[in-house]
Design a protein around this motif. Structure first.
Motif, PDB file in Angstrom:
ATOM      1  N   ILE A  64      34.553  44.090  47.770  1.00  0.00           N
ATOM      2  CA  ILE A  64      34.889  42.667  47.773  1.00  0.00           C
ATOM      3  C   ILE A  64      35.773  42.339  48.977  1.00  0.00           C
ATOM      4  O   ILE A  64      35.562  41.345  49.680  1.00  0.00           O
ATOM      5  CB  ILE A  64      35.574  42.265  46.454  1.00  0.00           C
ATOM      6  N   GLU A  65      36.775  43.195  49.223  1.00  0.00           N
ATOM      7  CA  GLU A  65      37.657  42.977  50.362  1.00  0.00           C
ATOM      8  C   GLU A  65      36.887  42.993  51.676  1.00  0.00           C
ATOM      9  O   GLU A  65      37.219  42.254  52.611  1.00  0.00           O
ATOM     10  CB  GLU A  65      38.745  44.046  50.386  1.00  0.00           C
ATOM     11  N   ARG A  66      35.852  43.803  51.757  1.00  0.00           N
ATOM     12  CA  ARG A  66      35.045  43.905  52.974  1.00  0.00           C
ATOM     13  C   ARG A  66      34.051  42.750  53.112  1.00  0.00           C
ATOM     14  O   ARG A  66      33.393  42.620  54.142  1.00  0.00           O
ATOM     15  CB  ARG A  66      34.271  45.227  52.977  1.00  0.00           C
ATOM     16  N   ALA A  71      32.337  39.015  42.948  1.00  0.00           N
ATOM     17  CA  ALA A  71      32.243  39.234  41.504  1.00  0.00           C
ATOM     18  C   ALA A  71      31.014  38.570  40.925  1.00  0.00           C
ATOM     19  O   ALA A  71      30.493  38.999  39.885  1.00  0.00           O
ATOM     20  CB  ALA A  71      33.502  38.710  40.815  1.00  0.00           C
ATOM     21  N   ALA A  72      30.512  37.524  41.591  1.00  0.00           N
ATOM     22  CA  ALA A  72      29.356  36.775  41.093  1.00  0.00           C
ATOM     23  C   ALA A  72      28.019  37.326  41.597  1.00  0.00           C
ATOM     24  O   ALA A  72      26.965  36.799  41.221  1.00  0.00           O
ATOM     25  CB  ALA A  72      29.483  35.316  41.497  1.00  0.00           C
ATOM     26  N   THR A  73      28.038  38.365  42.410  1.00  0.00           N
ATOM     27  CA  THR A  73      26.783  38.934  42.913  1.00  0.00           C
ATOM     28  C   THR A  73      25.992  39.540  41.760  1.00  0.00           C
ATOM     29  O   THR A  73      26.509  40.394  41.029  1.00  0.00           O
ATOM     30  CB  THR A  73      27.058  40.021  43.960  1.00  0.00           C
ATOM     31  N   THR A 241      48.107  52.517  49.262  1.00  0.00           N
ATOM     32  CA  THR A 241      47.263  52.827  50.413  1.00  0.00           C
ATOM     33  C   THR A 241      45.835  53.198  50.024  1.00  0.00           C
ATOM     34  O   THR A 241      44.990  53.384  50.907  1.00  0.00           O
ATOM     35  CB  THR A 241      47.865  53.986  51.230  1.00  0.00           C
ATOM     36  N   ALA A 242      45.546  53.307  48.742  1.00  0.00           N
ATOM     37  CA  ALA A 242      44.184  53.625  48.306  1.00  0.00           C
ATOM     38  C   ALA A 242      43.262  52.447  48.566  1.00  0.00           C
ATOM     39  O   ALA A 242      43.656  51.286  48.351  1.00  0.00           O
ATOM     40  CB  ALA A 242      44.161  53.993  46.829  1.00  0.00           C
ATOM     41  N   PRO A 243      42.036  52.675  49.006  1.00  0.00           N
ATOM     42  CA  PRO A 243      41.079  51.573  49.136  1.00  0.00           C
ATOM     43  C   PRO A 243      40.858  50.892  47.785  1.00  0.00           C
ATOM     44  O   PRO A 243      40.831  51.548  46.741  1.00  0.00           O
ATOM     45  CB  PRO A 243      39.799  52.287  49.614  1.00  0.00           C
ATOM     46  N   GLY A 244      40.743  49.568  47.800  1.00  0.00           N
ATOM     47  CA  GLY A 244      40.426  48.848  46.572  1.00  0.00           C
ATOM     48  C   GLY A 244      41.534  48.831  45.547  1.00  0.00           C
ATOM     49  O   GLY A 244      41.276  48.782  44.341  1.00  0.00           O
ATOM     50  N   ILE A 245      42.782  48.844  45.996  1.00  0.00           N
ATOM     51  CA  ILE A 245      43.916  48.928  45.075  1.00  0.00           C
ATOM     52  C   ILE A 245      43.942  47.778  44.078  1.00  0.00           C
ATOM     53  O   ILE A 245      44.496  47.900  42.973  1.00  0.00           O
ATOM     54  CB  ILE A 245      45.232  48.983  45.881  1.00  0.00           C
ATOM     55  N   ALA A 246      43.316  46.653  44.402  1.00  0.00           N
ATOM     56  CA  ALA A 246      43.296  45.504  43.483  1.00  0.00           C
ATOM     57  C   ALA A 246      42.582  45.823  42.181  1.00  0.00           C
ATOM     58  O   ALA A 246      42.754  45.099  41.190  1.00  0.00           O
ATOM     59  CB  ALA A 246      42.628  44.302  44.154  1.00  0.00           C
ATOM     60  N   ALA A 247      41.808  46.894  42.156  1.00  0.00           N
ATOM     61  CA  ALA A 247      41.108  47.290  40.928  1.00  0.00           C
ATOM     62  C   ALA A 247      42.077  47.567  39.785  1.00  0.00           C
ATOM     63  O   ALA A 247      41.704  47.450  38.610  1.00  0.00           O
ATOM     64  CB  ALA A 247      40.249  48.525  41.190  1.00  0.00           C
TER      65      ALA A 247
END
Length: 318
Positions: A64-66, A71-73, A241-247
């Motif tokens: 999503i960040e990229r 979320a609607a895909t 620093t982990a990718p996708g931390i918003a998860a």
């Protein structure tokens, strides 16, 4: 045999008891990471089970960040499922277990596979991506309420890989293992792809179990890792620093008072807010938890199919 920090190894042995003769743990806090193992070396790799869903959640938030997905895909935009009911399910619904999909599709004959697992220790998974898609086309959608779905996370992970023009194994490698320097974290598609240090798990009666390998399974439960890599991942989640931390951030209610982000569960316990996920396969049980406010995280991996959740929560609160 023990490895790593002697004090943590002794604590782990006392905490788990005789039911878990082969296990490992990591404690990560402001002082760094401490790891220990009992019954195996620190290089041994474990099936982390459904903690794999948490990793897929990171890949989802990162995508999503990229700008690769939203979320609607719908699934049908990324996988050849547009002509099936499942094709209209969104990635956001999959990430929070609100897709309406069953845990496993009826065409996979889950009851027969469960009986084979109980009786013979056989791997109940093992499908490739094509077989998974065939099963998904026949899946019926229920009401979009919180309902834990292995099928849903299998499809989510492979959809994310498709959006990035790669395989799930390639996505994991390029966006998680390489950036974080994880040297023993991988998804074996077949038993012959196991590392020489791969442990063989046992059920609660001590019977050896087949490894849970399979291309389809990977995003939902097929990752294997050594305790050092899990400690590194925990540290990256704690310091952001982990990718996708918003998860990790909860976005919806789940069950039993829990809230859920992209796979990750958040619960209030002992006046702490704990973000966690567990895992279970035929021969392994695992738990990973974070007290993000305190900057402390714990991982417990066991090569026996007896629960370690309570042990993980206790070690985190210590």
């Amino acid at each position: 045999m023990t490895g790593g920090d002697d004090e943590l190894a002794a604590e782990l042995e006392a905490l788990l008891g005789r039911r878990h003769p082969v296990a490992a743990a990591a404690v990560v806090d402001g002082g760094g990471a401490t790891t220990a193992s009992i019954g195996a070396g620190l290089d041994a790799d474990f099936e982390i089970g459904s903690i794999s869903k948490g990793v897929t959640g990171l890949l989802y938030a990162d995508a999503i960040e990229r700008g690769e997905v939203t979320a609607a895909t719908p699934l049908g935009d990324l996988l050849p499922l547009a002509d099936a009911p499942v094709g209209g399910v969104t990635l956001g619904a999959l990430s929070t277990h609100r897709s309406g999909l069953p845990s496993l599709p009826p065409s996979a004959q889950p009851w027969r596979r469960t009986v084979a697992l109980w009786r013979h220790g056989t791997n109940p998974y093992g499908e490739d991506l094509g077989q998974l898609l065939d099963q998904a086309r026949g899946a019926r959608l229920g009401r979009p309420r919180p309902r834990y779905s292995n099928l849903g996370f299998e499809l989510l992970g492979h959809a994310l890989a498709s959006a990035a023009g790669t395989t799930y194994a390639g996505l994991l490698h390029d966006r998680i293992t390489v950036p974080l320097g994880l040297e023993r974290c991988y998804v074996p598609a077949a038993p012959e792809a196991l590392r020489s240090e791969a442990l063989t798990g046992v059920n609660r009666r001590g019977r050896r179990q087949e490894p849970w390998t399979g291309e389809a399974l990977a995003p939902a439960g097929g990752i294997r890792a050594a305790i050092g890599d899990m400690a590194t991942l925990t540290g990256a989640l704690l310091d952001g620093t982990a990718p996708g931390i918003a998860a990790l951030d909860p976005v919806a209610p789940f069950s039993m008072g829990y809230r859920i982000g992209a796979a990750w569960i958040t619960v209030e316990t002992r006046r702490r807010t704990v973000t966690w996920h567990n895992g279970g396969t035929g021969g392994f049980r695992t738990w990973m938890g974070l007290d993000r406010e305190a900057g402390r995280g714990v991982v417990v991996l066991s090569a026996t199919a007896a629960a370690v959740d309570s042990h993980g929560f206790e070690l985190l609160a210590a």
